[in-house]
Design a protein around this motif. Sequence first.
Motif, PDB file in Angstrom:
ATOM      1  N   ILE A 156     -45.657  15.214 -39.724  1.00 51.73           N
ATOM      2  CA  ILE A 156     -44.359  15.904 -39.779  1.00 51.73           C
ATOM      3  C   ILE A 156     -43.704  15.667 -41.140  1.00 51.73           C
ATOM      4  N   MET A 161     -38.690  26.377 -37.670  1.00 46.94           N
ATOM      5  CA  MET A 161     -39.810  25.439 -37.556  1.00 46.94           C
ATOM      6  C   MET A 161     -39.391  23.972 -37.657  1.00 46.94           C
ATOM      7  N   SER A 162     -38.398  23.667 -38.495  1.00 47.97           N
ATOM      8  CA  SER A 162     -37.969  22.274 -38.603  1.00 47.97           C
ATOM      9  C   SER A 162     -37.261  21.805 -37.342  1.00 47.97           C
ATOM     10  N   ALA A 163     -36.721  22.754 -36.586  1.00 49.40           N
ATOM     11  CA  ALA A 163     -36.125  22.389 -35.296  1.00 49.40           C
ATOM     12  C   ALA A 163     -37.254  21.983 -34.345  1.00 49.40           C
ATOM     13  N   LEU A 216     -40.034  20.668 -35.225  1.00 50.40           N
ATOM     14  CA  LEU A 216     -40.533  19.364 -35.676  1.00 50.40           C
ATOM     15  C   LEU A 216     -39.552  18.226 -35.386  1.00 50.40           C
ATOM     16  N   TYR A 217     -38.334  18.590 -35.026  1.00 50.37           N
ATOM     17  CA  TYR A 217     -37.316  17.591 -34.719  1.00 50.37           C
ATOM     18  C   TYR A 217     -37.501  17.037 -33.302  1.00 50.37           C
ATOM     19  N   GLY A 253     -38.794  31.424 -40.636  1.00 58.12           N
ATOM     20  CA  GLY A 253     -38.685  30.260 -39.762  1.00 58.12           C
ATOM     21  C   GLY A 253     -38.331  28.963 -40.462  1.00 58.12           C
ATOM     22  N   TRP A 254     -37.928  29.064 -41.736  1.00 61.31           N
ATOM     23  CA  TRP A 254     -37.504  27.844 -42.443  1.00 61.31           C
ATOM     24  C   TRP A 254     -36.036  27.983 -42.817  1.00 61.31           C
ATOM     25  N   ASN A 262     -35.851  15.183 -41.244  1.00 61.55           N
ATOM     26  CA  ASN A 262     -37.093  14.912 -40.503  1.00 61.55           C
ATOM     27  C   ASN A 262     -38.004  13.957 -41.273  1.00 61.55           C
ATOM     28  N   LYS A 316     -36.461  10.461 -40.938  1.00 57.67           N
ATOM     29  CA  LYS A 316     -36.584   9.973 -39.564  1.00 57.67           C
ATOM     30  C   LYS A 316     -37.995   9.488 -39.246  1.00 57.67           C
ATOM     31  N   GLU A 327     -43.124  18.751 -43.906  1.00 64.97           N
ATOM     32  CA  GLU A 327     -41.784  19.141 -44.372  1.00 64.97           C
ATOM     33  C   GLU A 327     -41.700  19.064 -45.899  1.00 64.97           C
ATOM     34  N   MET A 349     -33.261  20.864 -41.760  1.00 67.89           N
ATOM     35  CA  MET A 349     -33.723  19.670 -41.046  1.00 67.89           C
ATOM     36  C   MET A 349     -34.929  19.015 -41.710  1.00 67.89           C
TER      37      MET A 349
END
Lengths: 118, 145
Positions: free
Chosen positions: B49, A36-38, A40-41, B109-110, B118, B121, B53, B114
């Motif tokens: 975002i 999921m963080s990919a 969001l990247y 999925g975690w 994120n 950024k 996160e 990143m």
Amino acid sequence: MTLKEIIEILDATVITPLGDEELNMDIRSACSADLMSAVLYYHTPNSLLITGLTQAHVIRTAEIAGIKTIVFVLGKKPDIYSIELAEEKKISLLSTSLCMYTASGRLFQAGLPGCLYK
Amino acid sequence: MPINIDKEIEGSFQIIGGNFVNAGEASTQLKLLLSKLGVDEEIIRRTAIATFEAEMNVIIYAAAGRMHYHITQQGISIKVDDMGPGIEDIGLAMQEGYSTAPDWVREMGWGAGMGLPNMKKNSDIFKIDSVVGEGTTIEMFINFP
Ligand SMILES: Nc1ncnc2c1ncn2[C@@H]1O[C@H](COP(=O)(O)OP(=O)(O)OP(=O)(O)O)[C@@H](O)[C@H]1O
Ligand SMILES: [Mg+2]
């Protein structure tokens, strides 16, 4: 590329009800990921998410990222809670029996580019 | 487009560790509030975002935490603090791809490593502070254009 074309290219089944507005929606790029963080990247508004995960937080990730359409690969289907959440968030859900590589490859070949990093 | 905020808006959400079913609820609600205030779409996206996160990290790594937001004419400041294990090496944790997420988290999925990159950024100011055995605090500020 319209959602209608994507459904044809992937032989996809429709999980959430789609009206003309959704079917004619213009999708500009796609992102294939199980992380999921990919997702969001990337810069993903107007993008399609291709994933093998079906939990509710995938729907929430899509909402946060501005993704309006998700296609689940390998014939996966989310549970009713995720489907209801998607309907509430106006996110269209599709399922294809193709694997992630083939689904992505078919769309890329048909002219749908990958998402940009931003 | 300058947004119209007569008075400053503040609020907070509780976040419960391990609660994956409602994961993202706090960030979604904050996103909704910013939409109602007429905040620029791109600013909303970046805020959503960054907060999502931070929220996910509390859910994955900590027992409990809190997200506090403060909206002014200048921008939005967010503070997420948790009661968790803390981070031993912050420099390492900030690296793209570094993750200690166990397999069951990856299966959900975690664990791309990143999340913290994120957050950094997508915010204009990013601060992280952590005490091992006590918890972690993330502070972010996002300017309005
Ligand atoms: N609130 C926290 N409490 C304790 N440890 C944390 C916390 N947030 C991050 N960490 C540590 O820092 C590492 C990197 O965090 P980051 O959010 O960048 O990646 P991740 O959570 O592992 O994966 P992703 O966010 O991409 O799903 C984590 O694997 C974890 O070891
Ligand atoms: Mg994380």
